[in-house]
Design a protein around this motif. Structure first.
Motif, PDB file in Angstrom:
ATOM      1  N   MET A   1       0.812  -1.217   0.000  1.00 28.90           N
ATOM      2  CA  MET A   1       0.000   0.000   0.000  1.00 28.90           C
ATOM      3  C   MET A   1       0.850   1.274   0.000  1.00 28.90           C
ATOM      4  SD  MET A   1      -3.102  -0.780  -0.225  1.00 28.90           S
ATOM      5  CE  MET A   1      -4.118  -2.237  -0.139  1.00 28.90           C
ATOM      6  N   LEU A   2       2.123   1.159   0.426  1.00 29.34           N
ATOM      7  CA  LEU A   2       2.985   2.329   0.467  1.00 29.34           C
ATOM      8  C   LEU A   2       3.405   2.766  -0.933  1.00 29.34           C
ATOM      9  CD1 LEU A   2       5.301   1.652   3.545  1.00 29.34           C
ATOM     10  CD2 LEU A   2       3.420   3.289   3.350  1.00 29.34           C
ATOM     11  N   LEU A   3       3.537   1.811  -1.850  1.00 30.35           N
ATOM     12  CA  LEU A   3       3.972   2.146  -3.201  1.00 30.35           C
ATOM     13  C   LEU A   3       2.975   3.092  -3.892  1.00 30.35           C
ATOM     14  CD1 LEU A   3       5.948   1.860  -5.520  1.00 30.35           C
ATOM     15  CD2 LEU A   3       4.733  -0.243  -6.213  1.00 30.35           C
ATOM     16  N   PRO A   4       1.660   2.782  -3.893  1.00 30.02           N
ATOM     17  CA  PRO A   4       0.716   3.727  -4.503  1.00 30.02           C
ATOM     18  C   PRO A   4       0.763   5.115  -3.856  1.00 30.02           C
ATOM     19  CG  PRO A   4      -0.357   1.605  -4.150  1.00 30.02           C
ATOM     20  CD  PRO A   4       0.970   1.535  -3.462  1.00 30.02           C
ATOM     21  N   LEU A   5       0.989   5.145  -2.530  1.00 32.57           N
ATOM     22  CA  LEU A   5       1.077   6.437  -1.837  1.00 32.57           C
ATOM     23  C   LEU A   5       2.292   7.230  -2.313  1.00 32.57           C
ATOM     24  CD1 LEU A   5       0.122   8.417   0.316  1.00 32.57           C
ATOM     25  CD2 LEU A   5       1.382   7.076   2.024  1.00 32.57           C
ATOM     26  N   LYS A   6       3.440   6.539  -2.451  1.00 34.57           N
ATOM     27  CA  LYS A   6       4.652   7.211  -2.923  1.00 34.57           C
ATOM     28  C   LYS A   6       4.477   7.717  -4.352  1.00 34.57           C
ATOM     29  CE  LYS A   6       7.892   4.620  -0.006  1.00 34.57           C
ATOM     30  NZ  LYS A   6       9.020   3.656  -0.010  1.00 34.57           N
ATOM     31  N   ILE A   7       3.820   6.913  -5.190  1.00 42.19           N
ATOM     32  CA  ILE A   7       3.585   7.324  -6.578  1.00 42.19           C
ATOM     33  C   ILE A   7       2.653   8.535  -6.625  1.00 42.19           C
ATOM     34  CG2 ILE A   7       2.580   6.606  -8.787  1.00 42.19           C
ATOM     35  CD1 ILE A   7       3.417   3.723  -8.056  1.00 42.19           C
ATOM     36  N   ALA A   8       1.606   8.493  -5.802  1.00 43.28           N
ATOM     37  CA  ALA A   8       0.665   9.618  -5.755  1.00 43.28           C
ATOM     38  C   ALA A   8       1.390  10.898  -5.343  1.00 43.28           C
ATOM     39  CB  ALA A   8      -0.470   9.304  -4.770  1.00 43.28           C
ATOM     40  N   TRP A   9       2.259  10.794  -4.349  1.00 48.19           N
ATOM     41  CA  TRP A   9       3.013  11.944  -3.873  1.00 48.19           C
ATOM     42  C   TRP A   9       3.927  12.493  -4.980  1.00 48.19           C
ATOM     43  CZ3 TRP A   9       2.858  15.470  -0.305  1.00 48.19           C
ATOM     44  CH2 TRP A   9       4.002  16.182   0.037  1.00 48.19           C
ATOM     45  N   ARG A  10       4.609  11.590  -5.720  1.00 51.63           N
ATOM     46  CA  ARG A  10       5.489  12.020  -6.803  1.00 51.63           C
ATOM     47  C   ARG A  10       4.701  12.690  -7.926  1.00 51.63           C
ATOM     48  NH1 ARG A  10      10.568   9.776  -7.333  1.00 51.63           N
ATOM     49  NH2 ARG A  10      10.653  11.199  -9.126  1.00 51.63           N
TER      50      ARG A  10
END
Length: 385
Positions: A1-10
């Motif tokens: 779940m952290l990967l989608p959050l990091k992508i959203a932030w980028r």
């Protein structure tokens, strides 16, 4: 779940100005929506307080001219209706106050002062002398005392309908309700003195009530009518006597809701637009990520996280704007005396509910770009890039 959050932030950081404008728009929209709601509540309370400042919520009148068993009726009202917070039997009579060559029309009002605290708070209005009124003693309003040129300890004559000679009364207190009409006309005494004026023995002319929610006055008055002997009584309430004001308040609520709805709609549309644009702008990156093994669910979560980040930051900033709006309004939108025209107070329940509704709607808007993202075919995207 952290990967989608990091992508959203980028993705959000890639378009900093665009992201900042959306956050600023959310903050303005949410803060203005809440502020308008609080001003509407404040206006409603201000209008009602001005109307009910020195008026009962419900009044019980006797069709026979007076209550001989008023103590029994007052006890029934206190015990059978938990909504009733104050019961004040009183005697009202037109009269005149005489001092030397001056004769001024007045309204003699007889109370048990302790019963009227919830209705009129007479004790707090006393600025000279005492609110304790014994037989043949009176309280005068500020303007009336100034017209007569009297002070605490002086005596005046009171003449009522049917009496030939004025009765001498001692002034034991001066009050100021802040309403010149009342200060000029009300002469307040105890029940016994007022009853003696009009030969009422132990009767009262009416029973005034205050309830916990003034806007339920019509409902409670109907309940009282059903429970008491309506053949002998007439019951009125402030809403029935101020129908134009009640209609105006209802109309103002509707207008406020419409304005709030369209402000929220405009704010939500801005979030939908930015997320939808992001789907097109980032379709190549999303396609590559899908080709590398990112699932449809994870790719769609990218846009839910974008909506989450935009909403949370926008809401946090909106609370700062709201504080500025409230302080500025209460400080600068004032009367000539420096008092707020409309006293706007912080209603945490209303603020929390407004934010919750916005947050839920904002998050639901992420469904549309998420579904579009799921439909993206990574091969086609990369091929046509």
């Amino acid at each position: 779940m952290l990967l989608p959050l990091k992508i959203a932030w980028r993705f959000l950081l890639d378009k900093k100005l665009q992201t900042l404008l959306v956050i600023f728009g959310i903050a303005i929209g949410v803060s203005v929506q809440i502020f308008i709601g609080l001003v509407s509540q404040g206006l409603e309370k201000t209008l009602v307080n001005k109307v009910l400042a020195y008026s009962p919520h419900i009044t019980v009148h006797s069709k026979r001219g007076g209550f001989s068993d008023w103590q029994k009726e007052a006890d029934r009202l206190r015990s059978n209706f938990p909504e009733v917070e104050a019961v004040s039997p009183n005697v009202n009579n037109q009269g005149w106050i005489k001092l030397e060559k001056m004769t001024i029309p007045i309204l003699v009002r007889g109370f048990n002062i302790s019963d009227t605290e919830r209705l009129y708070n007479i004790t707090a209005a006393i600025y000279e002398g005492s609110s304790q009124v014994n037989d043949n003693e009176v309280l005068l309003g500020k303007e009336l005392a100034e017209r007569l040129g009297v002070k605490v300890g002086d005596e005046v004559g009171i003449l009522t309908l049917g009496s030939r000679q004025p009765v001498t009364m001692k002034i034991v207190g001066l009050y100021d309700f802040g309403v010149a009409k009342i200060n000029n006309t009300w002469v307040i005494t105890n029940l016994t003195t007022a009853q003696n004026f009009i030969g009422f023995d132990n009767e009262v002319t009416e029973i005034e009530l205050a309830i916990d929610d003034p806007f339920q006055a019509d409902v409670v008055s109907d309940q009282i009518s059903s429970a008491l002997s309506v053949d002998q009584l007439y019951i009125s309430n402030w809403k029935g006597q101020n129908q134009l004001l009640v209609s105006a308040i209802g109309g103002q609520k509707i207008v406020t809701l419409v304005i709030q709805f369209f402000i929220m709609l405009a704010t939500i549309i801005s979030i939908v637009n930015i997320l939808t644009i992001n789907v097109f702008q980032k379709s190549k990156q999303v396609g590559i990520l899908k080709a590398m093994g990112l699932t449809d669910i994870s790719s769609s979560l990218v846009f839910f996280y974008q909506a989450l980040l935009l909403s949370l930051v926008g809401i946090a900033l909106s609370l700062g704007f709201l504080v500025v709006f409230l302080r500025g309004f209460n400080k600068y939108i004032v009367t000539a005396q420096g008092l707020p025209v409309v006293k706007v107070t912080v209603d945490y329940r209303f603020i929390g509910l407004s934010i919750l509704i916005f947050f839920v709607v904002a998050m639901s808007t992420a469904i549309f770009p998420a579904l579009r993202c799921i439909k993206l075919n990574p091969i086609e995207v990369i091929k046509n890039a």
